[in-house]
Write an enzyme that holds these catalytic residues in place. Structure first.
Site, mmCIF file in Angstrom:
data_model
loop_
_atom_site.group_PDB
_atom_site.id
_atom_site.type_symbol
_atom_site.label_atom_id
_atom_site.label_comp_id
_atom_site.label_asym_id
_atom_site.label_seq_id
_atom_site.Cartn_x
_atom_site.Cartn_y
_atom_site.Cartn_z
ATOM 1 N N GLN A 19 -9.961 -9.241 -4.645
ATOM 2 C CA GLN A 19 -8.546 -9.538 -4.403
ATOM 3 C C GLN A 19 -8.337 -10.534 -3.264
ATOM 4 O O GLN A 19 -7.257 -11.105 -3.137
ATOM 5 C CB GLN A 19 -7.778 -8.249 -4.109
ATOM 6 C CG GLN A 19 -8.136 -7.604 -2.781
ATOM 7 C CD GLN A 19 -7.465 -6.256 -2.592
ATOM 8 O OE1 GLN A 19 -7.877 -5.255 -3.167
ATOM 9 N NE2 GLN A 19 -6.418 -6.223 -1.773
ATOM 10 N N CYS A 25 -4.248 -5.003 -4.442
ATOM 11 C CA CYS A 25 -5.124 -3.940 -4.963
ATOM 12 C C CYS A 25 -4.482 -3.214 -6.132
ATOM 13 O O CYS A 25 -5.159 -2.848 -7.093
ATOM 14 C CB CYS A 25 -5.462 -2.946 -3.857
ATOM 15 S SG CYS A 25 -3.999 -2.146 -3.152
ATOM 16 N N HIS A 158 -4.281 2.050 -0.638
ATOM 17 C CA HIS A 158 -5.180 1.198 -1.417
ATOM 18 C C HIS A 158 -5.324 1.747 -2.831
ATOM 19 O O HIS A 158 -5.550 2.942 -3.017
ATOM 20 C CB HIS A 158 -6.547 1.127 -0.719
ATOM 21 C CG HIS A 158 -7.468 0.091 -1.280
ATOM 22 N ND1 HIS A 158 -7.073 -1.205 -1.521
ATOM 23 C CD2 HIS A 158 -8.771 0.158 -1.645
ATOM 24 C CE1 HIS A 158 -8.112 -1.893 -2.004
ATOM 25 N NE2 HIS A 158 -9.145 -1.084 -2.098
ATOM 26 N N ASN A 178 -13.925 -0.663 -6.554
ATOM 27 C CA ASN A 178 -13.056 -1.328 -5.588
ATOM 28 C C ASN A 178 -12.831 -2.774 -6.014
ATOM 29 O O ASN A 178 -13.446 -3.248 -6.978
ATOM 30 C CB ASN A 178 -13.681 -1.238 -4.185
ATOM 31 C CG ASN A 178 -12.649 -1.375 -3.082
ATOM 32 O OD1 ASN A 178 -11.484 -1.687 -3.320
ATOM 33 N ND2 ASN A 178 -13.079 -1.157 -1.842
#
Length: 215
Positions: A19, A25, A158, A178
């Site tokens: 990102q 996110c 997040h 992630n």
């Protein structure tokens, strides 16, 4: 339920994305979940456009944050989402392109029972699930390998995706995707302790899980 699930080994998860310096996110989490259910339902693994969500999802705030459920709702209302190739990522919010394709669609989204890791496990057994975690602390940010056990709080700052779960040496864990690039963590992933004492889950992972649905 199976004792071990990893959607990556079933070819249902794209390679790790980044990102960069944009608080998007939420878009990466939503897109990854949509990419996975699309692969599970159609057999096609297509990289989709986070940038379209950043630019076009007016219920969210581009690089200043947003929620995965709003992103899912945008894709439903819009009738689909474009590919990464057609609408590439720039890591800054721009104007929404009018000429965008609706390549992959979803039917809806489902919330998983909150603060219940067994309900979450049941959902992940069927498909990857979008979740929120507190990722602001140094221990999380500097994770590199093994099963992460904290410390971390439960602020929902997040968005990530659970792509599987398992047990190692008696410790249960989630496999979490992630969006900080492949050089972060364990090749872009973090193994997070599962079935902790707190019902919110480690770093609040069980507080707000949801997933897109596709017929």
């Amino acid at each position: 339920l199976p004792s071990f699930v990893d959607w990556r080994s079933k070819g249902a998860v794209n390679s790790i994305k980044n990102q960069k310096q944009c608080g998007s996110c939420w878009a990466f989490s939503a897109v990854a979940a949509v990419e996975s259910i699309n692969k599970i339902r159609t057999g096609q693994l297509i990289s989709l456009s986070e940038q379209e969500l950043v630019d076009c999802d007016t219920a969210s705030h581009g690089c200043n944050g947003g929620w995965m459920n709003n992103a899912f709702q945008y894709i439903i209302t819009n009738g689909g989402i474009d590919t990464q190739q057609n609408y590439p990522y720039s890591a800054v919010q721009g104007s929404c392109k009018p000429y965008r394709l609706r390549v992959v669609s979803i039917n809806g989204f489902q919330r998983v029972t909150r603060n219940n890791e067994s309900a979450l496990q049941s959902a992940v057994a069927s498909q990857p699930v979008s979740v929120t975690v507190e990722a602001a602390g140094a221990p999380f940010q500097h994770y590199s390998s093994g099963i992460f056990t904290g410390p971390c709080g439960t602020a929902q700052n997040h968005g990530v995706v659970i792509v599987g779960y398992g047990t190692q040496s008696g410790k249960n864990y989630w496999i979490v995707r992630n969006s900080w690039g492949q050089n972060w963590g364990n090749q872009g992933y973090i193994w997070m302790e599962r079935n902790v004492a707190s019902s919110a889950g480690l770093c609040g992972i069980a507080q707000l899980p949801s997933y897109p649905t596709k017929a």
